[in-house]
Structures are given as structure tokens and as C-alpha cells.
Design an enzyme around this catalytic site. Structure first.
Site, PDB file in Angstrom:
ATOM      1  N   GLN A 212      -4.921  -1.432   9.538  1.00 15.60           N
ATOM      2  CA  GLN A 212      -4.816  -2.735   8.886  1.00 15.60           C
ATOM      3  C   GLN A 212      -5.445  -3.813   9.775  1.00 15.60           C
ATOM      4  OE1 GLN A 212      -3.561  -3.401   5.712  1.00 15.60           O
ATOM      5  NE2 GLN A 212      -4.363  -5.448   6.093  1.00 15.60           N
TER       6      GLN A 212
ATOM      7  N   ASP B 153     -11.349   2.899   3.984  1.00 11.26           N
ATOM      8  CA  ASP B 153     -11.792   1.514   3.814  1.00 11.26           C
ATOM      9  C   ASP B 153     -13.305   1.419   3.605  1.00 11.26           C
ATOM     10  OD1 ASP B 153      -9.866  -0.461   3.684  1.00 11.26           O
ATOM     11  OD2 ASP B 153      -9.535  -0.518   5.848  1.00 11.26           O
TER      12      ASP B 153
ATOM     13  N   LYS C 275       0.846  -1.199   0.000  1.00 15.38           N
ATOM     14  CA  LYS C 275       0.000   0.000   0.000  1.00 15.38           C
ATOM     15  C   LYS C 275       0.879   1.246   0.000  1.00 15.38           C
ATOM     16  CE  LYS C 275      -3.936  -2.252   2.172  1.00 15.38           C
ATOM     17  NZ  LYS C 275      -4.632  -2.660   3.386  1.00 15.38           N
TER      18      LYS C 275
END
Ligand code: NAP
Length: 281
Positions: A96, A119, A52
């Protein structure tokens, strides 16, 4: 059969995003920033976060990774999120997953201000997506959606079957297809006759986690089949779709690997840029 090349599509999307970041930089004299919080030393999470960060840097985003050990207190993480929420240089925040057991995942998700929730997991974004309002959209279903639209720009009236109803994949996928005026059936582990449901579909999205569950004789000719699954087997990584069988019937199919996977990170970058743009209005 069209082999849907997710690597190529993701590279194209990253190239577009890179141009967009350059334009935003010249217009606002600043670039969107993505901050990722990584807790613990799980290898897959470390690899995801490294990828990422690398992709974010490639398109010109400001990117930062904040690392904590497994033993970090929940309070410390929540306080850091509060700090990032009010940091103007941070456009997107991602924690995460999975988290260590002593940290409440939902509390962490809800601590992120919805406008920086790249997200798309915050209940406010979940609600906005299901109400058809602008929102951050979870990255994997967004990637699937963009791949489907490349094959079939007009989805109105198509029958779609989503296999799996997770908050991460199945449910947001359903909302995206509904928004495109598909007639959507969402299926799960208690669905009575999954084969019959799939056989009726113009579009199948499989997000289950069972190797090669969707077989060739479950798919009607000319269906678009998107395979979200990533399953480790003795024969390597396979999807939730039996690739060899389904490729004989389908009009278009994503491979695993090289299909949906590469789009997920590209969509995270897109979400970060979209959060930045909304913050500048
Ligand atoms: P999940 O949270 O475990 O959800 C799986 C879903 O599949 C559940 O809704 C479950 O039904 C349903 N299911 C289980 N057995 C079934 C069956 N026999 N028939 C029909 N439905 C069944 O999984 P997830 O997080 O959505 O992930 C799904 C897959 O996608 C995994 O392989 C994961 O590794 C992969 N994944 C890939 C990416 C990517 O970037 N490509 C990203 C995320 C995940 P119930 O609700 O009834 O239990």
C-alpha cells in the site's frame, strides 16, 4: 445523459469474479490469494486496505494483510516480499502506497515478482502494457477502461484526451485507449490549451487532482467523460470534472463519489485472479 454507475458496475464485476473463484476452486482445489503489506498508521491507507481485504473475502479469495510500523527497515520489507514471491499460496502482492520516506518506493515495486504484481507498477508490466502484451494493468485505469467499454464497446477511431500523465493513472490509461485503436492525446500541466484539446475529444479521462477543472464548455456534445479525481473541498468530495456543467453536455459521465472509485478495488480482485490463472498454465 447516462450517469455511469460505478457502484453497480463494480458489484456486477465482483459477482462475476466470485463465480470465477468458485470455478477455479473446484478445478484446482485452491483459490487465488492476495497479500497486502501495510506500513504505518496513515488513516486513508488503513481504510483502503480494510476495504480491499473485505472485498477479497467477499469474492472468496484468500486474503492476508501484513502490517509493519512506520519505523520498519526497508530490508525487512524487501525480505518479506522475497518470501511472498516464492510462496505458492500467494497469487498477488500489493504494497500500500504511500510509503514512509526512508523506504525507496521504486525498490519495493521492483522487488515484487512481475507475475504477482497486482498493481501493475513493475517496469516489466509497464513495458508489457505499452508493447501490447499481456500484463497486470493498474487498477484505476483498468476500472475506467471497463466503464468506457460498457458505454461504447467499439472505441476504434475515437478521439480520446487523457488529462494527467501520472504513472498511476494517465500513462496506463493512454496505453489502454491506444490498444483499442483510439487516437489519444495525453495532456498535462504544461499543455497550452487544455480546453481546445478537450473540445476535440469523444472520450475524456480526467486524472489531475484539481477540483472541477474540466468545465461544461470544454466538452462536446456526446462525449464520454470519466472523472478519476478525488478532491476534498469545503463542499465535500468533488472530482476533476465540474459535474453539473458537464452533465448538460456529455453523453455519459461518472459521478464522484460512486464512479471510478468502486471499480478500483474490484479491478484489484480481477488482477489477483488473472495472476493466479496465469500461474496455473
Ligand atoms: P498526480 O500523480 O498528481 O498527477 C496529476 C497529473 O495532472 C500530472 O500529470 C500533472 O501534470 C497533471 N496536471 C496538473 N495540473 C494540471 C493542469 N492544470 N492541467 C492539466 N494537467 C494538469 O495524480 P494522480 O495520482 O494521477 O491522481 C489524480 C487524481 O485522481 C487525484 O485527485 C487522485 O486523488 C485521484 N485518484 C483516484 C483514484 C480512484 O480510485 N478513483 C485512484 C488514484 C487517484 P505534470 O505531469 O505536468 O505535473
Amino acid at each position: 445523459m447516462i450517469l455511469i454507475d460505478g457502484k453497480k458496475a463494480a458489484a456486477e464485476l465482483r459477482a462475476e469474479l466470485k463465480e470465477e473463484v468458485a470455478e477455479l476452486k473446484s478445478k484446482h482445489n485452491k483459490v487465488p490469494g492476495l497479500t497486502v503489506i501495510l506500513i504505518g498508521d496513515l488513516t486513508p491507507s488503513q481504510i483502503y486496505v480494510r476495504n480491499k481485504e473485505k472485498s477479497a473475502n467477499e469474492v472468496g479469495l484468500k486474503s492476508e494483510v501484513i502490517k509493519y510500523p512506520d519505523s520498519v527497515e526497508e530490508r525487512t520489507v524487501l525480505e518479506k516480499i522475497q518470501e511472498l514471491n516464492s510462496d505458492e499460496t500467494v497469487s498477488g502482492i500489493l504494497v500500500q502506497l504511500p510509503l514512509p520516506k526512508h523506504i525507496d518506493k521504486q525498490k519495493v515495486i521492483e522487488a515484487i515478482v512481475p507475475s504477482k504484481d497486482v498493481d501493475g507498477f513493475h517496469p516489466m508490466n509497464v513495458g508489457n502494457l505499452s508493447s501490447g502484451y499481456e500484463s497486470s494493468i493498474p487498477c484505476t485505469p483498468l476500472g475506467c477502461y471497463l466503464l468506457i467499454k460498457k458505454i461504447e464497446p467499439n472505441l476504434s477511431g475515437k478521439k480520446a484526451v487523457v488529462v494527467g500523465r501520472s504513472n498511476l493513472n494517465g500513462k496506463p490509461m493512454t496505453q489502454l485507449l491506444l490498444k483499442e485503436n483510439c487516437t489519444v492525446t495525453i495532456t498535462h500541466s504544461k499543455t497550452k490549451d487544455l480546453k481546445a484539446e478537450c473540445l476535440d475529444a469523444d472520450i475524456i479521462v480526467a486524472a489531475v487532482g484539481i477540483p472541477e477543472l474540466v468545465r461544461g464548455d470544454w466538452v462536446k456534445k456526446d462525449a464520454i467523460v470519466i472523472d478519476v479525481g478525488i478532491n476534498k473541498t469545503d463542499n465535500g468530495i468533488v472530482g476533476d470534472v465540474h459535474f453539473d456543467e458537464v452533465s448538460k453536455n456529455a453523453k455519459a459521465l461518472t459521478p464522484v463519489p460512486g464512479g471510478v472509485g468502486p471499480m478500483t478495488i474490484a479491478c484489484l480482485l480481477k488482477n489477483t485472479i488473472d495472476c493466479f490463472k496465469r500461474s496455473q498454465i
